[in-house]
Design a protein around this motif. Structure first.
Motif, mmCIF file in Angstrom:
data_model
loop_
_atom_site.group_PDB
_atom_site.id
_atom_site.type_symbol
_atom_site.label_atom_id
_atom_site.label_comp_id
_atom_site.label_asym_id
_atom_site.label_seq_id
_atom_site.Cartn_x
_atom_site.Cartn_y
_atom_site.Cartn_z
ATOM 1 N N LEU A 42 0.823 -1.210 0.000
ATOM 2 C CA LEU A 42 0.000 0.000 0.000
ATOM 3 C C LEU A 42 0.858 1.261 0.000
ATOM 4 C CD1 LEU A 42 -2.762 -1.160 2.471
ATOM 5 C CD2 LEU A 42 -3.191 -0.272 0.166
ATOM 6 N N ARG A 88 1.852 1.729 -3.449
ATOM 7 C CA ARG A 88 0.697 2.211 -4.213
ATOM 8 C C ARG A 88 0.509 3.707 -3.995
ATOM 9 N NH1 ARG A 88 -3.993 0.364 -6.725
ATOM 10 N NH2 ARG A 88 -3.409 -1.833 -6.358
ATOM 11 N N SER A 89 0.639 4.160 -2.744
ATOM 12 C CA SER A 89 0.495 5.581 -2.454
ATOM 13 C C SER A 89 1.538 6.403 -3.205
ATOM 14 C CB SER A 89 0.616 5.826 -0.945
ATOM 15 O OG SER A 89 0.514 7.199 -0.651
ATOM 16 N N ASP A 126 -6.320 8.934 -4.232
ATOM 17 C CA ASP A 126 -5.924 7.523 -4.140
ATOM 18 C C ASP A 126 -4.648 7.381 -3.318
ATOM 19 O OD1 ASP A 126 -8.074 6.721 -5.692
ATOM 20 O OD2 ASP A 126 -6.936 6.836 -7.569
ATOM 21 N N ALA A 132 -4.374 5.135 0.218
ATOM 22 C CA ALA A 132 -3.403 4.049 0.333
ATOM 23 C C ALA A 132 -2.423 4.299 1.472
ATOM 24 C CB ALA A 132 -2.648 3.889 -0.989
ATOM 25 N N SER A 140 -1.818 1.938 4.683
ATOM 26 C CA SER A 140 -0.504 1.324 4.889
ATOM 27 C C SER A 140 -0.019 1.512 6.317
ATOM 28 C CB SER A 140 0.520 1.885 3.900
ATOM 29 O OG SER A 140 0.880 3.218 4.214
#
Length: 305
Positions: free
Chosen positions: A195, A198-199, A210, A214, A218
């Motif tokens: 995550l 992803r961030s 988004d 994320a 996380s």
């Protein structure tokens, strides 16, 4: 001092024990404190390899590869990028000679991350794609997921949004289906780190909402023992807050990251946090940012105005 008759299983076990201690200490204290130990053990392993009996050579090659990989990561954290690259290449050579596909994949992941970080994301993609291929040869879901998020990072940095999202989703799918390995070389990876990547990727692709979601998720999943990873997740969250002009929240989480970094010194991490503070320069006169500057000064950081 090193003679073939002195090289036995116990000798190698001592080096493996030192490696495991160094791994745990690096997560807590950072490379400045631990690198000398790793370098010394790597030199011992390299010297033993020159005289090792054939039956012990694969085990020695594995521990040498792991030590060189760890040294590479530490040099990377200390921004000694050429030394990091050299250590990774030594790790890859030993892993290939040992026939250890897992270690080969892990080193290629870290070579990719290093290349992308140095401003060569297309080279990073090359290494990441190779890592994905090797990772598919082993039953290690954590490693396969890690290879996917490393590829996603390179794709995001080069602006390839679709490829990035595909890799991130693949990483999540692997984790959702179970890790597949009780003892993974990517032991540090998991849903929290996925995550965080992803961030970071969403931030690079201009998707602040988004990125924020994320980063928050996380931080709920990354354990307290992974000091550096938590600090990076706080920086991810700060980026998202800055993009949304939530300056009070951004200043607060940069401060959280700085506090963690003070306990786990890393030149690269310090630079990341200092850069996050620099993004707050347009609001330097705001009370929250002035308070952040005071806090960072207490932690030994310099700030950019």
């Amino acid at each position: 001092m090193i003679r073939p008759e002195r090289i036995d299983d116990a000798t190698i076990s001592h080096i493996e024990d030192a490696l495991n201690i160094a791994l745990a200490q690096n997560d807590l204290y950072g490379p400045q404190a631990v690198l000398p130990t790793v370098t010394a053990q790597q030199a011992i392993a390299r010297a033993l390899l020159a005289q090792s009996p054939d039956r012990l050579r694969p085990r020695l090659l594995n521990v040498h590869s792991q030590l060189a990989q760890l040294a590479g990561w530490m040099h990377f954290d200390l921004r000694a990028f050429d030394l990091a690259n050299a250590s990774y290449e030594a790790a890859r050579e030993s892993a290939h000679e040992a026939g250890n596909d897992s270690l080969v994949a892990l080193v290629l992941c870290n070579l990719s991350y290093l290349s992308t970080w140095r401003g060569s994301p297309r080279t990073g993609i090359d290494h990441a794609v190779a890592a994905q291929v090797w990772a598919r040869n082993v039953d290690d879901g954590l490693l396969r997921s890690y290879a996917e998020v490393i590829a996603a990072f390179a794709y995001a940095t080069s602006g390839r949004a679709n490829a990035c999202l595909t890799a991130l989703d693949a990483a999540d799918d692997v984790l959702a289906n179970g890790s597949g390995a009780e003892s993974s070389v990517a032991y540090f990876h998991g849903p929290g780190l996925a995550l965080s990547f992803r961030s970071d990727c969403m931030y690079r692709l201009g998707r602040a909402a988004d990125a924020h979601q994320a980063a928050v998720s996380s931080l709920e999943l990354i354990g307290e023992g992974y000091t550096r990873n938590r600090a990076l997740a706080y920086v991810d969250l700060a980026h998202a807050h800055i993009e949304s002009r939530e300056i009070d929240h951004a200043a607060q989480v940069v401060g959280e990251a700085a506090g963690l970094a003070a306990a786990c010194r890393s030149d690269r991490l310090s630079e990341i946090i200092t850069d996050a503070r620099a993004e707050l320069t347009p609001w330097a006169d705001a009370l929250c940012v002035r308070s952040l500057d005071e806090l960072m000064a207490d932690y030994g950081f310099s700030t950019r105005r």
